[in-house]
Scaffold this motif. Sequence first.
Motif, PDB file in Angstrom:
ATOM      1  N   VAL A 170      28.800  -6.807 -14.164  1.00  0.00           N
ATOM      2  CA  VAL A 170      29.235  -8.196 -13.981  1.00  0.00           C
ATOM      3  C   VAL A 170      30.744  -8.301 -14.203  1.00  0.00           C
ATOM      4  O   VAL A 170      31.415  -9.158 -13.603  1.00  0.00           O
ATOM      5  CB  VAL A 170      28.467  -9.128 -14.943  1.00  0.00           C
ATOM      6  N   MET A 171      31.287  -7.431 -15.052  1.00  0.00           N
ATOM      7  CA  MET A 171      32.711  -7.447 -15.348  1.00  0.00           C
ATOM      8  C   MET A 171      33.542  -6.644 -14.348  1.00  0.00           C
ATOM      9  O   MET A 171      34.757  -6.499 -14.516  1.00  0.00           O
ATOM     10  CB  MET A 171      32.961  -6.888 -16.755  1.00  0.00           C
ATOM     11  N   ALA A 172      32.916  -6.129 -13.286  1.00  0.00           N
ATOM     12  CA  ALA A 172      33.630  -5.257 -12.342  1.00  0.00           C
ATOM     13  C   ALA A 172      34.836  -5.950 -11.715  1.00  0.00           C
ATOM     14  O   ALA A 172      35.886  -5.326 -11.498  1.00  0.00           O
ATOM     15  CB  ALA A 172      32.675  -4.774 -11.254  1.00  0.00           C
ATOM     16  N   HIS A 173      34.722  -7.246 -11.423  1.00  0.00           N
ATOM     17  CA  HIS A 173      35.843  -7.955 -10.800  1.00  0.00           C
ATOM     18  C   HIS A 173      36.986  -8.143 -11.794  1.00  0.00           C
ATOM     19  O   HIS A 173      38.160  -8.105 -11.408  1.00  0.00           O
ATOM     20  CB  HIS A 173      35.362  -9.299 -10.257  1.00  0.00           C
ATOM     21  N   ARG A 174      36.655  -8.323 -13.053  1.00  0.00           N
ATOM     22  CA  ARG A 174      37.686  -8.388 -14.085  1.00  0.00           C
ATOM     23  C   ARG A 174      38.370  -7.029 -14.211  1.00  0.00           C
ATOM     24  O   ARG A 174      39.594  -6.942 -14.359  1.00  0.00           O
ATOM     25  CB  ARG A 174      37.054  -8.808 -15.418  1.00  0.00           C
ATOM     26  N   MET A 175      37.578  -5.970 -14.128  1.00  0.00           N
ATOM     27  CA  MET A 175      38.146  -4.622 -14.175  1.00  0.00           C
ATOM     28  C   MET A 175      39.083  -4.378 -13.005  1.00  0.00           C
ATOM     29  O   MET A 175      40.156  -3.785 -13.160  1.00  0.00           O
ATOM     30  CB  MET A 175      37.012  -3.598 -14.196  1.00  0.00           C
ATOM     31  N   ASP A 176      38.691  -4.833 -11.816  1.00  0.00           N
ATOM     32  CA  ASP A 176      39.558  -4.680 -10.634  1.00  0.00           C
ATOM     33  C   ASP A 176      40.872  -5.427 -10.824  1.00  0.00           C
ATOM     34  O   ASP A 176      41.943  -4.945 -10.439  1.00  0.00           O
ATOM     35  CB  ASP A 176      38.846  -5.212  -9.392  1.00  0.00           C
ATOM     36  N   PHE A 177      40.797  -6.603 -11.421  1.00  0.00           N
ATOM     37  CA  PHE A 177      42.002  -7.401 -11.679  1.00  0.00           C
ATOM     38  C   PHE A 177      42.955  -6.642 -12.592  1.00  0.00           C
ATOM     39  O   PHE A 177      44.155  -6.542 -12.326  1.00  0.00           O
ATOM     40  CB  PHE A 177      41.605  -8.737 -12.304  1.00  0.00           C
ATOM     41  N   TYR A 178      42.425  -6.075 -13.673  1.00  0.00           N
ATOM     42  CA  TYR A 178      43.275  -5.335 -14.597  1.00  0.00           C
ATOM     43  C   TYR A 178      43.787  -4.039 -13.974  1.00  0.00           C
ATOM     44  O   TYR A 178      44.910  -3.604 -14.251  1.00  0.00           O
ATOM     45  CB  TYR A 178      42.517  -5.034 -15.889  1.00  0.00           C
ATOM     46  N   ARG A 179      42.966  -3.406 -13.137  1.00  0.00           N
ATOM     47  CA  ARG A 179      43.416  -2.181 -12.476  1.00  0.00           C
ATOM     48  C   ARG A 179      44.627  -2.465 -11.587  1.00  0.00           C
ATOM     49  O   ARG A 179      45.580  -1.689 -11.541  1.00  0.00           O
ATOM     50  CB  ARG A 179      42.285  -1.577 -11.646  1.00  0.00           C
ATOM     51  N   ALA A 180      44.601  -3.608 -10.915  1.00  0.00           N
ATOM     52  CA  ALA A 180      45.700  -3.965 -10.017  1.00  0.00           C
ATOM     53  C   ALA A 180      46.997  -4.221 -10.774  1.00  0.00           C
ATOM     54  O   ALA A 180      48.090  -3.954 -10.260  1.00  0.00           O
ATOM     55  CB  ALA A 180      45.319  -5.188  -9.194  1.00  0.00           C
ATOM     56  N   ARG A 181      46.876  -4.711 -12.010  1.00  0.00           N
ATOM     57  CA  ARG A 181      48.100  -5.014 -12.773  1.00  0.00           C
ATOM     58  C   ARG A 181      48.325  -4.033 -13.919  1.00  0.00           C
ATOM     59  O   ARG A 181      49.110  -4.277 -14.827  1.00  0.00           O
ATOM     60  CB  ARG A 181      48.071  -6.457 -13.289  1.00  0.00           C
ATOM     61  N   LEU A 182      47.602  -2.893 -13.867  1.00  0.00           N
ATOM     62  CA  LEU A 182      47.778  -1.821 -14.852  1.00  0.00           C
ATOM     63  C   LEU A 182      47.521  -2.292 -16.280  1.00  0.00           C
ATOM     64  O   LEU A 182      48.330  -2.106 -17.181  1.00  0.00           O
ATOM     65  CB  LEU A 182      49.172  -1.201 -14.751  1.00  0.00           C
ATOM     66  N   GLY A 183      46.365  -2.917 -16.471  1.00  0.00           N
ATOM     67  CA  GLY A 183      45.972  -3.298 -17.820  1.00  0.00           C
ATOM     68  C   GLY A 183      46.330  -4.729 -18.160  1.00  0.00           C
ATOM     69  O   GLY A 183      46.839  -5.480 -17.340  1.00  0.00           O
ATOM     70  N   LYS A 184      46.063  -5.106 -19.402  1.00  0.00           N
ATOM     71  CA  LYS A 184      46.286  -6.480 -19.838  1.00  0.00           C
ATOM     72  C   LYS A 184      47.768  -6.776 -20.025  1.00  0.00           C
ATOM     73  O   LYS A 184      48.212  -7.900 -19.874  1.00  0.00           O
ATOM     74  CB  LYS A 184      45.552  -6.732 -21.158  1.00  0.00           C
ATOM     75  N   TRP A 185      48.535  -5.749 -20.392  1.00  0.00           N
ATOM     76  CA  TRP A 185      49.933  -5.998 -20.733  1.00  0.00           C
ATOM     77  C   TRP A 185      50.896  -5.452 -19.675  1.00  0.00           C
ATOM     78  O   TRP A 185      52.086  -5.717 -19.727  1.00  0.00           O
ATOM     79  CB  TRP A 185      50.277  -5.336 -22.080  1.00  0.00           C
ATOM     80  N   GLY A 186      50.387  -4.662 -18.747  1.00  0.00           N
ATOM     81  CA  GLY A 186      51.269  -3.940 -17.846  1.00  0.00           C
ATOM     82  C   GLY A 186      51.772  -2.675 -18.543  1.00  0.00           C
ATOM     83  O   GLY A 186      51.794  -2.585 -19.768  1.00  0.00           O
ATOM     84  N   THR A 187      52.118  -1.657 -17.788  1.00  0.00           N
ATOM     85  CA  THR A 187      52.554  -0.394 -18.389  1.00  0.00           C
ATOM     86  C   THR A 187      53.792   0.110 -17.669  1.00  0.00           C
ATOM     87  O   THR A 187      54.253  -0.455 -16.699  1.00  0.00           O
ATOM     88  CB  THR A 187      51.440   0.674 -18.314  1.00  0.00           C
ATOM     89  N   SER A 188      54.311   1.231 -18.138  1.00  0.00           N
ATOM     90  CA  SER A 188      55.536   1.786 -17.598  1.00  0.00           C
ATOM     91  C   SER A 188      55.264   2.557 -16.310  1.00  0.00           C
ATOM     92  O   SER A 188      54.114   2.731 -15.891  1.00  0.00           O
ATOM     93  CB  SER A 188      56.161   2.720 -18.638  1.00  0.00           C
ATOM     94  N   SER A 189      56.338   3.068 -15.724  1.00  0.00           N
ATOM     95  CA  SER A 189      56.216   3.846 -14.495  1.00  0.00           C
ATOM     96  C   SER A 189      55.499   5.175 -14.728  1.00  0.00           C
ATOM     97  O   SER A 189      55.116   5.857 -13.780  1.00  0.00           O
ATOM     98  CB  SER A 189      57.607   4.104 -13.913  1.00  0.00           C
ATOM     99  N   GLU A 190      55.342   5.563 -15.998  1.00  0.00           N
ATOM    100  CA  GLU A 190      54.652   6.817 -16.312  1.00  0.00           C
ATOM    101  C   GLU A 190      53.140   6.686 -16.220  1.00  0.00           C
ATOM    102  O   GLU A 190      52.419   7.656 -16.426  1.00  0.00           O
ATOM    103  CB  GLU A 190      55.021   7.263 -17.733  1.00  0.00           C
ATOM    104  N   HIS A 191      52.668   5.488 -15.932  1.00  0.00           N
ATOM    105  CA  HIS A 191      51.227   5.223 -15.998  1.00  0.00           C
ATOM    106  C   HIS A 191      50.412   6.229 -15.190  1.00  0.00           C
ATOM    107  O   HIS A 191      49.454   6.819 -15.705  1.00  0.00           O
ATOM    108  CB  HIS A 191      50.934   3.807 -15.506  1.00  0.00           C
ATOM    109  N   GLU A 192      50.771   6.431 -13.924  1.00  0.00           N
ATOM    110  CA  GLU A 192      49.943   7.275 -13.050  1.00  0.00           C
ATOM    111  C   GLU A 192      49.868   8.703 -13.568  1.00  0.00           C
ATOM    112  O   GLU A 192      48.792   9.305 -13.616  1.00  0.00           O
ATOM    113  CB  GLU A 192      50.500   7.247 -11.632  1.00  0.00           C
ATOM    114  N   ARG A 193      51.003   9.254 -13.991  1.00  0.00           N
ATOM    115  CA  ARG A 193      51.011  10.618 -14.511  1.00  0.00           C
ATOM    116  C   ARG A 193      50.169  10.736 -15.769  1.00  0.00           C
ATOM    117  O   ARG A 193      49.335  11.641 -15.898  1.00  0.00           O
ATOM    118  CB  ARG A 193      52.444  11.054 -14.805  1.00  0.00           C
TER     119      ARG A 193
END
Length: 411
Positions: A112-135
């Motif tokens: 049920v929370m999958a859409h919330r997870m997609d939202f956070y995935r698009a913005r890299l978490g609740k707070w946002g992260t640095s450019s190192e995120h993908e690595r």
Amino acid sequence: MESLSLARARRVALAAQGFAVAKRAANDGRSLDPPHEVPTMRTLVRTVERTGVLQVDSVNVLARAHLMPLYSRMGPYDTALLQRAASGRRQRRLVEYWAHVQAFMPVELWPVMAHRMDFYRARLGKWGTSSEHERLAGSLLAELRERGSATARDLDDGLPRVKDNWGWNWSATRHVLDALYSSGDVAIAGRNGQFEILYDLPERVLPDHVLGAPVPSKADADLELVRRAVRSHGVGTAKDLADYYRMRVDDTTAALRTLVETGEVAQVEVAGWRSPAYLWTQARLPRRIAARALLSPFDPVVWHRPRTEALFDFHYRIEIYTPAEKRVHGYYVLPFLLGDRIVARVDLKAERKLGVLLVQGAYAEPSAPDETADELAAELRRLASWLALDDIVVAPRGDLAGAVGISLTRS
């Protein structure tokens, strides 16, 4: 449109949260919904069905936030019950996620929370992260896959920490792990003795039937969350219900329209409320609530402060983050529920090394009945016993402190 008095709305809300005593027998005090003499896993599951979620917080001045709502409803219980419910894989009943805020929720809410997870995935978490995120994300997932559950400290790459979020001191590893958790790419397997999160891959945390369950549409997911919110609140405004799972008010209102059409919810008026309210049509409507409970600042009954004030005429603010000299009532203040009213508040601290429950302040509300001090003293004795504290010390702070101290001494 049906109208509810404020007193009736309070009773509906408390019954929905598991505080109802629908009927008492003549002599033995039994109720139609009695607590088990020794709370069991069945008791815990029934309680969580009502609260919906258990907010998690690291503050441990008295007891962890997720432990107290269960105690308030079940009475003294073995906290290993909750540990069992939130561990393992095949039999796991609860998992942590950003459901209200950080909270235990039933495992069936994961899809049920999958859409919330997609939202956070698009913005890299609740707070946002640095450019190192993908690595970092790729290396952390590979490490978890190889070694199993681990804390951020176990996985830390040693990068400098930043201290800019409510006093947290997070490394880049911790930031990325939080983003992966928010997006559902990792799950919380549990916590260690220092209350540090143990991260792992979802397939090693959640049962197969949960991972294989279909993901509902966004509208259906919203509908399910609002259905659960109104069931847990019993009655509430759209803003009250939106807050329960931290949803948008417009999404909540759309779901409420559907629930009204299906007859699961009825729009009602509550005396003194400016906004329309929504009543769960299967809600219990007890004539009396005979509760006696201390409520954590993170309890669903009081966590949405405007609702608390509207229901109980009780102005409540947590003062943990307020400088000591500016606090009105204390650091960790718990409302005291007696019957269907909040009649007092008490600032508590567990001095574990000394085996003492310290009452740092006790304050009566204007409507507090004469028996408030005795009832609060009885509840403090029960709480101290559950926390394995041998003594209760009452500081002379607050207009109720003296009477509570006398009651404790007399008993």
